[in-house]
Design a protein around this motif. Structure first.
Motif, PDB file in Angstrom:
ATOM      1  N   TYR A  45     -48.377  53.703 -13.206  1.00 19.55           N
ATOM      2  CA  TYR A  45     -49.566  53.948 -12.396  1.00 19.55           C
ATOM      3  C   TYR A  45     -49.547  55.407 -11.991  1.00 19.55           C
ATOM      4  N   ARG A  46     -50.685  55.911 -11.584  1.00 20.65           N
ATOM      5  CA  ARG A  46     -50.782  57.267 -11.048  1.00 20.65           C
ATOM      6  C   ARG A  46     -50.732  57.135  -9.534  1.00 20.65           C
ATOM      7  N   ALA A  47     -49.763  57.780  -8.921  1.00 16.24           N
ATOM      8  CA  ALA A  47     -49.553  57.641  -7.480  1.00 16.24           C
ATOM      9  C   ALA A  47     -50.743  58.136  -6.673  1.00 16.24           C
ATOM     10  N   MET A  48     -51.055  57.357  -5.656  1.00 12.68           N
ATOM     11  CA  MET A  48     -52.113  57.711  -4.705  1.00 12.68           C
ATOM     12  C   MET A  48     -51.447  57.791  -3.336  1.00 12.68           C
ATOM     13  N   GLY A  49     -51.795  58.798  -2.556  1.00 12.97           N
ATOM     14  CA  GLY A  49     -51.210  58.931  -1.221  1.00 12.97           C
ATOM     15  C   GLY A  49     -49.698  59.072  -1.299  1.00 12.97           C
ATOM     16  N   SER A  50     -48.992  58.257  -0.530  1.00 10.56           N
ATOM     17  CA  SER A  50     -47.537  58.376  -0.459  1.00 10.56           C
ATOM     18  C   SER A  50     -46.797  57.422  -1.402  1.00 10.56           C
ATOM     19  N   ARG A  66     -40.618  54.381 -25.407  1.00 10.30           N
ATOM     20  CA  ARG A  66     -41.433  53.280 -24.886  1.00 10.30           C
ATOM     21  C   ARG A  66     -42.899  53.725 -24.889  1.00 10.30           C
ATOM     22  N   ARG A  67     -43.772  52.816 -25.282  1.00  4.68           N
ATOM     23  CA  ARG A  67     -45.204  53.101 -25.257  1.00  4.68           C
ATOM     24  C   ARG A  67     -45.689  52.914 -23.826  1.00  4.68           C
ATOM     25  N   LEU A  68     -46.500  53.832 -23.347  1.00  2.00           N
ATOM     26  CA  LEU A  68     -46.963  53.784 -21.967  1.00  2.00           C
ATOM     27  C   LEU A  68     -48.445  53.441 -21.890  1.00  2.00           C
ATOM     28  N   CYS A  69     -48.814  52.870 -20.765  1.00  2.00           N
ATOM     29  CA  CYS A  69     -50.214  52.604 -20.478  1.00  2.00           C
ATOM     30  C   CYS A  69     -50.416  52.665 -18.970  1.00  2.00           C
ATOM     31  N   LEU A  70     -51.665  52.772 -18.591  1.00  4.62           N
ATOM     32  CA  LEU A  70     -52.039  52.801 -17.175  1.00  4.62           C
ATOM     33  C   LEU A  70     -53.076  51.725 -16.913  1.00  4.62           C
ATOM     34  N   PRO A  71     -53.082  51.184 -15.689  1.00  2.85           N
ATOM     35  CA  PRO A  71     -54.085  50.180 -15.347  1.00  2.85           C
ATOM     36  C   PRO A  71     -55.455  50.814 -15.150  1.00  2.85           C
ATOM     37  N   VAL A  72     -56.470  50.012 -15.428  1.00  2.00           N
ATOM     38  CA  VAL A  72     -57.850  50.462 -15.252  1.00  2.00           C
ATOM     39  C   VAL A  72     -58.619  49.336 -14.563  1.00  2.00           C
ATOM     40  N   VAL A  73     -59.232  49.655 -13.429  1.00  5.19           N
ATOM     41  CA  VAL A  73     -60.097  48.697 -12.758  1.00  5.19           C
ATOM     42  C   VAL A  73     -61.488  48.864 -13.363  1.00  5.19           C
ATOM     43  N   VAL A  74     -61.935  47.814 -14.063  1.00  4.47           N
ATOM     44  CA  VAL A  74     -63.256  47.831 -14.680  1.00  4.47           C
ATOM     45  C   VAL A  74     -64.247  47.115 -13.764  1.00  4.47           C
ATOM     46  N   ALA A  95     -63.186  52.282 -11.591  1.00  3.69           N
ATOM     47  CA  ALA A  95     -64.110  51.680 -10.620  1.00  3.69           C
ATOM     48  C   ALA A  95     -63.542  51.616  -9.210  1.00  3.69           C
ATOM     49  N   ALA A  96     -62.204  51.709  -9.070  1.00  4.10           N
ATOM     50  CA  ALA A  96     -61.578  51.687  -7.746  1.00  4.10           C
ATOM     51  C   ALA A  96     -61.228  53.092  -7.267  1.00  4.10           C
ATOM     52  N   GLY A  97     -61.576  54.108  -8.053  1.00  2.62           N
ATOM     53  CA  GLY A  97     -61.284  55.484  -7.667  1.00  2.62           C
ATOM     54  C   GLY A  97     -59.874  55.940  -8.003  1.00  2.62           C
ATOM     55  N   CYS A  98     -59.204  55.226  -8.921  1.00  2.00           N
ATOM     56  CA  CYS A  98     -57.842  55.594  -9.324  1.00  2.00           C
ATOM     57  C   CYS A  98     -57.882  56.319 -10.670  1.00  2.00           C
ATOM     58  N   PRO A  99     -57.011  57.307 -10.857  1.00  2.00           N
ATOM     59  CA  PRO A  99     -56.951  58.003 -12.147  1.00  2.00           C
ATOM     60  C   PRO A  99     -56.565  57.025 -13.255  1.00  2.00           C
ATOM     61  N   ALA A 100     -57.316  57.042 -14.362  1.00  2.00           N
ATOM     62  CA  ALA A 100     -57.092  56.110 -15.471  1.00  2.00           C
ATOM     63  C   ALA A 100     -57.404  56.810 -16.793  1.00  2.00           C
ATOM     64  N   PRO A 101     -56.819  56.298 -17.890  1.00  4.30           N
ATOM     65  CA  PRO A 101     -57.114  56.885 -19.203  1.00  4.30           C
ATOM     66  C   PRO A 101     -58.605  56.769 -19.538  1.00  4.30           C
ATOM     67  N   ILE A 113     -44.704  45.671 -16.335  1.00  7.33           N
ATOM     68  CA  ILE A 113     -45.670  46.312 -15.439  1.00  7.33           C
ATOM     69  C   ILE A 113     -44.936  46.825 -14.214  1.00  7.33           C
ATOM     70  N   LEU A 114     -44.948  48.141 -14.017  1.00  5.58           N
ATOM     71  CA  LEU A 114     -44.396  48.732 -12.806  1.00  5.58           C
ATOM     72  C   LEU A 114     -45.533  48.909 -11.820  1.00  5.58           C
ATOM     73  N   ALA A 115     -45.353  48.353 -10.635  1.00  3.06           N
ATOM     74  CA  ALA A 115     -46.427  48.333  -9.642  1.00  3.06           C
ATOM     75  C   ALA A 115     -46.010  49.045  -8.361  1.00  3.06           C
ATOM     76  N   PRO A 116     -46.935  49.792  -7.766  1.00  2.00           N
ATOM     77  CA  PRO A 116     -46.661  50.372  -6.454  1.00  2.00           C
ATOM     78  C   PRO A 116     -46.715  49.266  -5.412  1.00  2.00           C
ATOM     79  N   LEU A 117     -46.198  49.546  -4.231  1.00  5.24           N
ATOM     80  CA  LEU A 117     -46.205  48.539  -3.172  1.00  5.24           C
ATOM     81  C   LEU A 117     -46.004  49.189  -1.823  1.00  5.24           C
TER      82      LEU A 117
END
Length: 181
Positions: A45-50, A66-74, A95-101, A113-117
């Motif tokens: 994911y592309r980090a947002m805030g902290s 490893r092949r990489l990908c990023l999530p996309v909110v459609v 659509a959620a304002g997050c950087p995506a491919p 899937i590596l997820a922020p939390l």
């Protein structure tokens, strides 16, 4: 009993402090990339805030093939999709304002899937931002390994999970990778 809203607020503040006092944590976490579970296609994911920055981890994973990908909110109330991505490729806001491919990028299905939390516990509990994007996505991809990417200091004793909350298989922090039972 602390509400999820109050817990999110306090954990956001804690994560911000952790980011300020340990700006090298993401680099140290990336140094443990080889300990992650196997998976040919890894979602970051592309980090947002902290949020813990995944840039160094992306480079480390890319360098070992490893092949990489990023999530996309459609759609706001749907599971995210994933688009192939290589560090340095251009991004646009989804659509959620997050950087995506960009839309031209291939849609892929990640194995890992590596997820922020905001918080995690030793039982695989994960407290996210509250939008439900990752829980919906985890539910739609039940075979993918779910790993939190966080500061070790974001661990709490026990999170109260709801039926829709999907547990993590492990967490990667600046102290290393830890699998949950």
């Amino acid at each position: 009993m602390t509400s999820k809203h109050e817990l999110r607020s306090s954990m956001r503040a804690l994560r911000k402090r952790l980011a300020e006092v340990d700006p090298e944590a993401a680099e140290r976490a990336a140094g443990h990339a080889e300990a992650l579970p196997p998976g040919a296609t890894v979602a970051l994911y592309r980090a947002m805030g902290s949020e813990l920055d995944a840039d160094a981890l992306a480079v480390a994973l890319h360098q070992v093939g490893r092949r990489l990908c990023l999530p996309v909110v459609v759609e706001r109330d749907a599971a995210m999709i994933f688009r192939a991505w290589t560090p340095g490729e251009p991004l646009e806001l989804d659509a959620a304002g997050c950087p995506a491919p960009l839309p031209l990028s291939e849609i892929v299905v990640p194995d890992l899937i590596l997820a922020p939390l905001l918080a995690f516990d030793a039982h695989g509990g994960r407290l996210g931002q509250g939008g439900g994007y990752y829980d919906r996505t985890f539910a739609s991809l039940p075979d993918a390994m779910r790993v939190g990417f966080a500061y070790a200091g974001q661990e709490v004793e026990r999170l109260a999970l709801e039926p829709h909350d999907m547990r993590l298989h492990g967490v990667l922090t600046e102290k290393g990778y830890r699998a949950f039972q």
